[in-house]
Design a protein around this motif. Structure first.
Motif, PDB file in Angstrom:
ATOM      1  N   VAL A  64      27.037  15.489  76.393  1.00 27.31           N
ATOM      2  CA  VAL A  64      27.217  16.868  75.955  1.00 27.31           C
ATOM      3  C   VAL A  64      26.536  17.789  76.952  1.00 27.31           C
ATOM      4  CG1 VAL A  64      26.849  18.532  74.112  1.00 27.31           C
ATOM      5  CG2 VAL A  64      27.176  16.134  73.542  1.00 27.31           C
ATOM      6  N   PRO A  65      27.227  18.807  77.473  1.00 27.73           N
ATOM      7  CA  PRO A  65      26.582  19.734  78.396  1.00 27.73           C
ATOM      8  C   PRO A  65      25.499  20.527  77.702  1.00 27.73           C
ATOM      9  CG  PRO A  65      28.741  20.554  77.754  1.00 27.73           C
ATOM     10  CD  PRO A  65      28.628  19.158  77.218  1.00 27.73           C
ATOM     11  N   LEU A  66      24.457  20.883  78.448  1.00 29.87           N
ATOM     12  CA  LEU A  66      23.392  21.681  77.868  1.00 29.87           C
ATOM     13  C   LEU A  66      23.949  23.001  77.358  1.00 29.87           C
ATOM     14  CD1 LEU A  66      20.592  21.105  80.520  1.00 29.87           C
ATOM     15  CD2 LEU A  66      20.788  20.072  78.265  1.00 29.87           C
ATOM     16  N   GLY A  67      23.476  23.445  76.199  1.00 29.35           N
ATOM     17  CA  GLY A  67      23.927  24.703  75.635  1.00 29.35           C
ATOM     18  C   GLY A  67      25.181  24.585  74.794  1.00 29.35           C
ATOM     19  N   ALA A  68      25.693  23.355  74.633  1.00 23.75           N
ATOM     20  CA  ALA A  68      26.952  23.177  73.922  1.00 23.75           C
ATOM     21  C   ALA A  68      26.776  22.991  72.420  1.00 23.75           C
ATOM     22  CB  ALA A  68      27.698  21.964  74.477  1.00 23.75           C
ATOM     23  N   GLN A  69      25.524  22.917  71.965  1.00 24.03           N
ATOM     24  CA  GLN A  69      25.297  22.600  70.558  1.00 24.03           C
ATOM     25  C   GLN A  69      25.852  23.656  69.612  1.00 24.03           C
ATOM     26  OE1 GLN A  69      23.102  22.397  72.972  1.00 24.03           O
ATOM     27  NE2 GLN A  69      22.568  20.237  73.082  1.00 24.03           N
ATOM     28  N   ALA A  70      26.067  24.876  70.083  1.00 27.94           N
ATOM     29  CA  ALA A  70      26.531  25.949  69.214  1.00 27.94           C
ATOM     30  C   ALA A  70      28.053  26.023  69.142  1.00 27.94           C
ATOM     31  CB  ALA A  70      25.975  27.289  69.701  1.00 27.94           C
ATOM     32  N   GLN A  71      28.733  25.084  69.764  1.00 29.76           N
ATOM     33  CA  GLN A  71      30.189  25.130  69.794  1.00 29.76           C
ATOM     34  C   GLN A  71      30.799  24.321  68.652  1.00 29.76           C
ATOM     35  OE1 GLN A  71      31.498  23.807  73.666  1.00 29.76           O
ATOM     36  NE2 GLN A  71      29.857  24.923  74.670  1.00 29.76           N
ATOM     37  N   THR A  72      31.950  24.811  68.169  1.00 24.82           N
ATOM     38  CA  THR A  72      32.758  24.069  67.211  1.00 24.82           C
ATOM     39  C   THR A  72      34.145  23.897  67.799  1.00 24.82           C
ATOM     40  OG1 THR A  72      31.542  24.966  65.321  1.00 24.82           O
ATOM     41  CG2 THR A  72      33.701  24.016  64.877  1.00 24.82           C
ATOM     42  N   VAL A  73      34.673  22.685  67.720  1.00 23.45           N
ATOM     43  CA  VAL A  73      35.995  22.386  68.246  1.00 23.45           C
ATOM     44  C   VAL A  73      36.931  22.119  67.061  1.00 23.45           C
ATOM     45  CG1 VAL A  73      37.350  20.909  69.772  1.00 23.45           C
ATOM     46  CG2 VAL A  73      34.930  21.348  70.281  1.00 23.45           C
ATOM     47  N   TYR A  74      38.009  22.889  66.995  1.00 21.33           N
ATOM     48  CA  TYR A  74      39.022  22.714  65.955  1.00 21.33           C
ATOM     49  C   TYR A  74      40.254  22.065  66.581  1.00 21.33           C
ATOM     50  CZ  TYR A  74      36.187  26.100  63.342  1.00 21.33           C
ATOM     51  OH  TYR A  74      35.145  26.748  62.714  1.00 21.33           O
ATOM     52  N   VAL A  75      40.818  21.066  65.902  1.00 20.21           N
ATOM     53  CA  VAL A  75      42.008  20.384  66.409  1.00 20.21           C
ATOM     54  C   VAL A  75      43.026  20.274  65.276  1.00 20.21           C
ATOM     55  CG1 VAL A  75      42.952  18.300  67.470  1.00 20.21           C
ATOM     56  CG2 VAL A  75      40.633  19.042  68.046  1.00 20.21           C
ATOM     57  N   SER A  76      44.217  20.841  65.484  1.00 24.53           N
ATOM     58  CA  SER A  76      45.271  20.714  64.478  1.00 24.53           C
ATOM     59  C   SER A  76      45.947  19.354  64.619  1.00 24.53           C
ATOM     60  CB  SER A  76      46.299  21.836  64.633  1.00 24.53           C
ATOM     61  OG  SER A  76      46.849  21.848  65.940  1.00 24.53           O
ATOM     62  N   SER A  77      46.183  18.696  63.498  1.00 22.01           N
ATOM     63  CA  SER A  77      46.793  17.365  63.477  1.00 22.01           C
ATOM     64  C   SER A  77      48.104  17.444  62.705  1.00 22.01           C
ATOM     65  CB  SER A  77      45.850  16.358  62.821  1.00 22.01           C
ATOM     66  OG  SER A  77      46.494  15.126  62.622  1.00 22.01           O
ATOM     67  N   GLU A  78      49.222  17.263  63.423  1.00 21.09           N
ATOM     68  CA  GLU A  78      50.540  17.464  62.822  1.00 21.09           C
ATOM     69  C   GLU A  78      50.826  16.509  61.670  1.00 21.09           C
ATOM     70  OE1 GLU A  78      53.942  18.535  65.354  1.00 21.09           O
ATOM     71  OE2 GLU A  78      52.642  18.061  67.059  1.00 21.09           O
ATOM     72  N   LYS A  79      50.447  15.258  61.822  1.00 19.93           N
ATOM     73  CA  LYS A  79      50.780  14.269  60.797  1.00 19.93           C
ATOM     74  C   LYS A  79      49.732  14.150  59.698  1.00 19.93           C
ATOM     75  CE  LYS A  79      54.690  12.932  62.607  1.00 19.93           C
ATOM     76  NZ  LYS A  79      55.981  13.222  61.925  1.00 19.93           N
ATOM     77  N   ASP A  80      48.522  14.603  59.970  1.00 22.83           N
ATOM     78  CA  ASP A  80      47.484  14.576  58.936  1.00 22.83           C
ATOM     79  C   ASP A  80      47.553  15.800  58.040  1.00 22.83           C
ATOM     80  OD1 ASP A  80      46.480  12.189  59.872  1.00 22.83           O
ATOM     81  OD2 ASP A  80      44.873  13.106  61.044  1.00 22.83           O
ATOM     82  N   HIS A  81      48.253  16.843  58.494  1.00 19.59           N
ATOM     83  CA  HIS A  81      48.303  18.128  57.782  1.00 19.59           C
ATOM     84  C   HIS A  81      46.890  18.672  57.581  1.00 19.59           C
ATOM     85  CE1 HIS A  81      52.363  16.813  57.279  1.00 19.59           C
ATOM     86  NE2 HIS A  81      52.040  15.872  56.402  1.00 19.59           N
ATOM     87  N   LYS A  82      46.109  18.539  58.641  1.00 20.89           N
ATOM     88  CA  LYS A  82      44.714  18.970  58.594  1.00 20.89           C
ATOM     89  C   LYS A  82      44.308  19.604  59.919  1.00 20.89           C
ATOM     90  CE  LYS A  82      43.142  15.356  55.375  1.00 20.89           C
ATOM     91  NZ  LYS A  82      42.245  14.177  55.216  1.00 20.89           N
TER      92      LYS A  82
END
Length: 370
Positions: A64-82
């Motif tokens: 993990v790069p320094l300073g990255a702890q405040a990030q949130t990554v969202y990923v759309s999943s077509e088949k999970d509907h989530k």
């Protein structure tokens, strides 16, 4: 990855530190200010150095790069509907149930909400980031593809594939405002920062439509490559980069003349042109670098914008499409639709850091500061 204590970078730094001679201080103990200055001048600021080294080691150990702890990554999943919610390292934190076949994702201007296009339920899902829930939806046309928002965040512009239109929706009233006819299979949509113009790709017609939003009509069709898909606008607004999926290329449009000024063709040793299918494209804030996902080539390309030359390509997963840069632009997140995962790439080293599970048929990554 080797154990952290045996990692070459760590060993090198530790060896350098242990090999340095230790100076001797004679005479009476100096005052605190002088003592601090002496330690800095002689390199003997051990606690600070160790804290810095420890932080670097921890970052390296967790990829993990320094300073990255405040990030949130969202990923759309077509088949999970989530929408899967991950930390900066790609570790799953939670999942948000949304409408059917979630695809494109965009944040509201204040970053409190997410909007997701759902292709099977013909909806625009509205997600509250604080509660991690879908709180509302807007009815869309048949088979919506991608979206963009007006600069004030009040209007959603969505490409509707089965109707061959760009449709505008008022997000407050949830009512349709107007539709503009396009060529077949419209997909990419980009609204200019002044909110006056929309660019829309037509995969069937192989054109980019230039739409006057005030007049609500197409004012020009720009011939692109085969099956144009998505856009990236340069920070100065002078160039619009368009990926051509079946042309193994990117068209560079001069937004002043509204014409193609250059075409960048991708070639990879050992692969046919038909195996190189560019889709995702994003550009750094300084406008010097563009990243292009190469689809079935399972790679992404780093491109020098000024020279339009490929600096290098980096192996990702199967059918690399979606792209998102971290806020510090140190990490590129790549969604791989056919291997159900996401690859994290160190943009400075040009190397894949790790690949993580990202649900069934991940589509769009979106990185936001918490």
């Amino acid at each position: 990855m080797p154990p952290i204590h045996s990692h070459p970078a760590v060993l090198s730094r530790l060896a350098s530190a242990s090999a340095a001679p230790v100076p001797v201080r004679n005479g009476p103990a100096p005052d605190p200010a002088s003592r601090h200055a002496w330690r800095v001048s002689t390199g003997r600021a051990p606690r600070l150095a160790l804290r810095t080294l420890a932080a670097s080691v921890l970052a390296l150990a967790g990829w993990v790069p320094l300073g990255a702890q405040a990030q949130t990554v969202y990923v759309s999943s077509e088949k999970d509907h989530k929408i899967h919610v991950m930390d900066a390292a790609g570790k799953l934190q939670s999942s948000i149930g949304v409408c059917q076949r979630p695809r494109d994702l965009k944040p509201s201007p204040d970053r409190t909400r997410l909007y997701v296009v759902c292709g099977d339920s013909n909806q625009l899902g509205v997600i509250d980031r604080a509660s991690g829930k879908q709180i509302d939806s807007v009815k869309l046309g048949d088979s919506p593809e991608l979206l963009d928002l007006s600069p004030d965040g009040k209007t959603a512009y969505v490409t509707i594939e089965d109707e061959s239109v760009l449709a505008a929706y008022d997000l407050a009233s949830k009512k349709p405002l107007f539709k503009i006819k396009t060529g077949g299979e419209p997909e990419g949509v980009l609204i200019t920062p002044d909110g006056k113009t929309a660019y829309v790709t037509s995969e069937d017609a192989n054109v980019v439509h230039v739409i006057d939003l005030a007049a609500r009509k197409v004012v020009k069709d720009i011939k692109a490559g085969q099956r144009p898909r998505r856009f990236a606008l340069s920070p100065d607004g002078k160039e619009l980069w368009v990926s051509n999926e079946l042309g193994a290329s990117v068209s560079v449009i001069d937004t002043g003349s509204q014409s193609v000024k250059a075409t960048l063709e991708f070639k990879i040793a050992g692969l046919r042109a038909s195996d190189i299918t560019p889709v995702g494209v994003t550009m750094t804030r300084d406008g010097q670098t563009a990243w292009v996902s190469l689809g079935r080539a399972n790679q992404v390309a780093e491109v020098d914008v000024a020279s339009r030359q490929v600096r290098r390509t980096v192996l990702a997963g199967k059918r690399a499409w979606g792209l998102a840069l971290s806020p510090d632009e140190a990490v590129l997140y790549v969604t791989n639709g056919l291997s159900d995962d996401m690859t994290l790439i160190d943009t400075r080293q040009g190397k894949a850091i790790r690949t993580v599970a990202a649900g069934r048929v991940p589509h769009t990554p979106l990185v936001l500061v918490r």
